[in-house]
Design an enzyme around this catalytic site. Structure first.
Site, PDB file in Angstrom:
ATOM      1  N   GLY A  12     -41.934  21.637  32.016  1.00 47.80           N
ATOM      2  CA  GLY A  12     -41.631  22.591  30.604  1.00 47.80           C
ATOM      3  C   GLY A  12     -42.177  22.771  29.209  1.00 47.80           C
ATOM      4  O   GLY A  12     -42.145  23.405  28.657  1.00 47.80           O
ATOM      5  N   ARG A  13     -42.508  21.771  29.309  1.00 52.08           N
ATOM      6  CA  ARG A  13     -43.647  21.502  27.828  1.00 52.08           C
ATOM      7  C   ARG A  13     -44.628  22.421  27.911  1.00 52.08           C
ATOM      8  O   ARG A  13     -45.728  22.560  26.738  1.00 52.08           O
ATOM      9  CB  ARG A  13     -44.070  20.332  27.369  1.00 52.08           C
ATOM     10  CG  ARG A  13     -44.982  18.762  28.432  1.00 52.08           C
ATOM     11  CD  ARG A  13     -44.539  17.738  27.389  1.00 52.08           C
ATOM     12  NE  ARG A  13     -45.009  16.681  29.276  1.00 52.08           N
ATOM     13  CZ  ARG A  13     -44.369  16.258  30.746  1.00 52.08           C
ATOM     14  NH1 ARG A  13     -42.722  16.959  30.437  1.00 52.08           N
ATOM     15  NH2 ARG A  13     -44.511  15.839  31.062  1.00 52.08           N
ATOM     16  N   GLU A  28     -44.231  13.564  25.376  1.00 56.05           N
ATOM     17  CA  GLU A  28     -43.697  13.316  26.869  1.00 56.05           C
ATOM     18  C   GLU A  28     -45.128  13.860  27.851  1.00 56.05           C
ATOM     19  O   GLU A  28     -44.336  13.116  29.170  1.00 56.05           O
ATOM     20  CB  GLU A  28     -42.954  14.837  26.956  1.00 56.05           C
ATOM     21  CG  GLU A  28     -42.017  14.730  27.807  1.00 56.05           C
ATOM     22  CD  GLU A  28     -40.886  15.631  28.532  1.00 56.05           C
ATOM     23  OE1 GLU A  28     -39.672  15.745  27.320  1.00 56.05           O
ATOM     24  OE2 GLU A  28     -40.818  16.428  28.400  1.00 56.05           O
ATOM     25  N   GLU A  87     -27.879  20.114  26.465  1.00 54.92           N
ATOM     26  CA  GLU A  87     -27.412  20.773  24.871  1.00 54.92           C
ATOM     27  C   GLU A  87     -27.329  22.623  25.380  1.00 54.92           C
ATOM     28  O   GLU A  87     -26.815  23.192  24.999  1.00 54.92           O
ATOM     29  CB  GLU A  87     -28.936  20.795  24.625  1.00 54.92           C
ATOM     30  CG  GLU A  87     -28.810  19.294  24.309  1.00 54.92           C
ATOM     31  CD  GLU A  87     -29.098  18.509  25.160  1.00 54.92           C
ATOM     32  OE1 GLU A  87     -29.790  18.379  25.966  1.00 54.92           O
ATOM     33  OE2 GLU A  87     -29.189  17.163  25.169  1.00 54.92           O
ATOM     34  N   LYS A 126     -35.445  26.005  31.830  1.00 51.48           N
ATOM     35  CA  LYS A 126     -36.014  26.060  33.464  1.00 51.48           C
ATOM     36  C   LYS A 126     -35.023  25.624  34.451  1.00 51.48           C
ATOM     37  O   LYS A 126     -35.025  26.249  35.478  1.00 51.48           O
ATOM     38  CB  LYS A 126     -37.003  25.093  33.233  1.00 51.48           C
ATOM     39  CG  LYS A 126     -38.043  24.300  34.825  1.00 51.48           C
ATOM     40  CD  LYS A 126     -39.369  23.845  34.454  1.00 51.48           C
ATOM     41  CE  LYS A 126     -40.270  23.872  35.679  1.00 51.48           C
ATOM     42  NZ  LYS A 126     -40.812  22.657  35.836  1.00 51.48           N
ATOM     43  N   LYS A 138     -29.787  10.626  29.441  1.00 54.40           N
ATOM     44  CA  LYS A 138     -28.801  11.754  29.978  1.00 54.40           C
ATOM     45  C   LYS A 138     -27.334  11.205  30.777  1.00 54.40           C
ATOM     46  O   LYS A 138     -27.034  11.462  30.149  1.00 54.40           O
ATOM     47  CB  LYS A 138     -29.766  12.396  30.240  1.00 54.40           C
ATOM     48  CG  LYS A 138     -30.709  13.691  30.004  1.00 54.40           C
ATOM     49  CD  LYS A 138     -31.079  14.560  31.061  1.00 54.40           C
ATOM     50  CE  LYS A 138     -31.973  15.051  30.715  1.00 54.40           C
ATOM     51  NZ  LYS A 138     -33.335  15.873  31.318  1.00 54.40           N
TER      52      LYS A 138
HETATM   53  O1  F6P Z   1     -36.699  16.546  28.466  1.00 55.86           O
HETATM   54  C1  F6P Z   1     -36.723  17.057  28.991  1.00 55.86           C
HETATM   55  C2  F6P Z   1     -36.888  18.179  29.199  1.00 55.86           C
HETATM   56  O2  F6P Z   1     -36.996  18.606  30.955  1.00 55.86           O
HETATM   57  C3  F6P Z   1     -38.425  18.432  29.176  1.00 55.86           C
HETATM   58  O3  F6P Z   1     -39.425  18.621  29.789  1.00 55.86           O
HETATM   59  C4  F6P Z   1     -37.593  20.083  29.222  1.00 55.86           C
HETATM   60  O4  F6P Z   1     -38.966  20.675  28.087  1.00 55.86           O
HETATM   61  C5  F6P Z   1     -36.587  19.793  28.539  1.00 55.86           C
HETATM   62  O5  F6P Z   1     -36.018  19.221  29.052  1.00 55.86           O
HETATM   63  C6  F6P Z   1     -35.808  21.127  29.157  1.00 55.86           C
HETATM   64  O6  F6P Z   1     -35.105  21.856  29.603  1.00 55.86           O
HETATM   65  P1  F6P Z   1     -35.145  23.146  30.593  1.00 55.86           P
HETATM   66  O7  F6P Z   1     -35.885  24.117  30.372  1.00 55.86           O
HETATM   67  O8  F6P Z   1     -34.836  22.822  32.328  1.00 55.86           O
HETATM   68  O9  F6P Z   1     -33.432  23.002  29.854  1.00 55.86           O
END
Ligand code: F6P
Length: 550
Positions: free
Chosen positions: A273-274, A359, A217, A211, A514
């Site tokens: 995100g979730r 979350e 990662e 997102k 983080k």
């Molecule tokens: O762990 C935090 C978080 O923001 C989640 O809510 C989200 O799904 C995940 O990291 C991945 O985020 P992104 O889609 O921005 O890479």
């Protein structure tokens, strides 16, 4: 800041009434409740779409349910739900609308954010996804060397991984078995290494799902994947366009990474995100199961959205499930909630729900920023039956904890199974039904004695019962049913957050780790010293450096 203007939950008369009711109910057993009401098994049930939800084996009476609904009314659950569906910014700490329901709204629907109808944009992206998925599935889309794509690797984490990875497993019988799908999330290089094992770069497509497109990662794994691709093809940057697509809200970062924004499938900041798996984040799944099945999945979601929006409180399944969780957390001190699917295909379902629930509702201040003094989100856990029966069910049956559990099962195995394996389904489901029976009714000491068990073993072989379970039964695990199940849990989590008066849509709790990881990394690589670290972390990082010979 007082954003909700609400009376504290524990000061509401409806909360106190539930506490008093709990005291009156203490000692009442499920055996007694079933004996008092011979129709309880069918009376305490709800049908939503293809799901039959039996909540009769919960520690509730009609009075409990009435009091819980009064609590929902007093805490404004319906008002917050309607505000969500109207596109109001109910995620107050991030000042965002919460509109995953718009992702599965039919083409003609109108849902506005800041005066703009977002539904046409949703369908524009879905149509682009359809076209792209078909190109991959038919082989029309070719890689840099002209070969069709045979392997799809989704790189993402959290909400950008768990949904598609879970649904790919859940809907395997609907997938194109000629294509290979892998899901990479962990920054541990072993994850990408194993995922790429045996893949030919010329036939591999990477879907970078993020997102924000800033998640360390995902960006790290995507960068390594790009290197693997270009090395493997012995090609330059221009090869990236045929092998990388992005799913994101951040076009700028996508372009900076080197992915052509023409190959970006967008979504929006009003999708958490979730809650994003039915947005562009579902592209890998759509390629796997095809656009038609993907639309069936969306229809399943939508069906439950409409149910949640319109069903009266006494027949509203997400409301009921949410309130049951509030009941056990608030008045039985239940710390966790087990989700136990009796389907091998749902092997990742509980992991997916962990993010969705934990979350969302792992919060300890109200929307006004006041500390809560009541239980919020439970620890969600579980694995598919019958495996758990031979591992941790012992603790549920005879341990000291209250662990409400959802049992999810299907009447039919998927048609693809050969007859002999399909025949095992009755045995699977016999276990499914037996477990909720044993958990509810247990076995009394007298029943154990009547079986001739020696007196010294009687306490060990006695099951106290009264472990609450909800059974969710459907005909078959289809894309629509999966959508229905997920939406059911999404809205259940919503209900609980509304009652507990927490912001279920932010996730500030993941930030500190983080920040600290960024500070610690140069310590590990020798760039900076251990000054300023606490003595434990300083000693551990020093030991790490010694072990690494630095
Ligand atoms: O762990 C935090 C978080 O923001 C989640 O809510 C989200 O799904 C995940 O990291 C991945 O985020 P992104 O889609 O921005 O890479």
């Amino acid at each position: 800041m007082n954003t909700s203007g609400r009376t504290r939950l524990d000061r509401l008369p409806e909360w106190t009434a539930l506490g008093d009711h709990r005291e009156r109910l203490r000692g009442t057993t499920l055996r007694e409740l079933f004996a008092a009401d011979p129709d309880r098994g069918s009376g305490y049930g709800l049908r939503v779409g293809d799901l039959w939800i039996d909540y009769s084996k919960n520690l509730v009476t009609g009075e409990t349910l009435g009091l819980l609904r009064e609590l929902a009314a007093a805490t404004g659950v319906a008002g917050l739900r309607d505000a969500m569906f109207r596109g109001e910014k109910i995620n107050t700490t991030e000042d965002r609308a919460v509109l995953h329901v718009a992702l599965r709204a039919p083409r003609g629907a109108v849902i506005e954010v800041d005066g703009e109808n977002v539904v046409p944009g949703v369908h524009r992206v879905l149509d682009r996804m359809d076209a792209f998925a078909e190109k991959i599935r038919t082989g029309e889309w070719t890689g840099h060397t002209g070969r069709p794509i045979r392997n799809v690797v989704n790189i993402g984490i959290g909400g950008s991984d768990l949904g598609p990875a879970m649904a790919y497993e859940a809907l395997r019988p609907f997938t194109d078995r000629e294509l290979t799908f892998r899901f990479v999330s962990n920054v541990d290089g072993a994850d990408l290494y194993e995922a790429l094992h045996g893949l030919d770069p010329a036939e591999t497509l990477f879907i970078v799902a993020s997102k924000t497109f800033t998640t360390i990662e995902t960006v790290t794994n995507a960068t390594s994947a790009r290197e693997w691709l270009l090395d493997g093809l012995n090609a330059g940057q221009d090869a990236v366009a045929r092998h990388f697509v992005a799913l994101s809200t951040n076009a700028e970062k996508v372009a900076a990474f080197g992915i052509d924004t023409a190959n970006m499938f967008e979504f929006w900041d009003w999708v958490g995100g979730r809650y994003s798996f039915d947005s562009a984040i579902g592209l890998s799944l759509m390629i796997a199961i095809g656009p038609e099945h993907f639309r069936e999945l969306l229809n399943g979601f939508h069906l439950v959205d409409e149910h949640f929006r319109t069903a009266p409180p006494e027949a509203n399944a997400p409301l009921l499930l949410g309130l049951l969780g509030v009941w056990y957390g608030g008045f039985f001190d239940a710390q966790s909630h087990a989700v136990l699917p009796y389907s091998h295909y749902l092997s990742r379902f509980t992991a997916y729900l962990q993010q969705l629930d934990m979350e969302s509702n792992g919060k300890s201040v109200t929307r006004d920023g006041e500390p809560v003094s009541w239980q919020t989100g439970p620890v969600v856990w579980g694995t598919p039956g019958t495996n758990g029966q031979h591992a941790y069910y012992q603790l549920i049956h005879q341990g000291t904890k209250v662990i409400p559990a959802d049992f999810i099962g299907f009447a039919r195995p998927l048609p693809e199974l050969p007859p002999r394996l399909a025949g095992q389904h009755d045995l699977l489901m016999a276990n499914f039904f037996a477990q909720t029976q044993a958990l509810a009714f247990g076995r009394t000491a007298d029943e154990v004695r009547a079986e001739g068990v020696p007196e010294e073993l009687v306490p060990h072989k006695t099951f106290r019962g009264d472990h609450p379970t909800t059974t969710i039964l459907a005909d078959e695990l289809t894309p629509s049913v999966l959508g229905q199940l997920i939406a059911l849990y999404e809205h259940k989590v919503f209900v609980q957050g509304a009652v507990w008066n927490i912001d279920s849509f932010d996730q500030w709790g993941v930030e500190l780790g983080k920040v600290l990881a960024r500070r610690i990394e140069p310590v590990l690589t020798g760039g900076t010293g251990t000054e300023g670290l606490d003595s434990s972390t300083a000693a551990l990082t020093a030991a790490y450096r010694t072990l690494r010979g630095r």
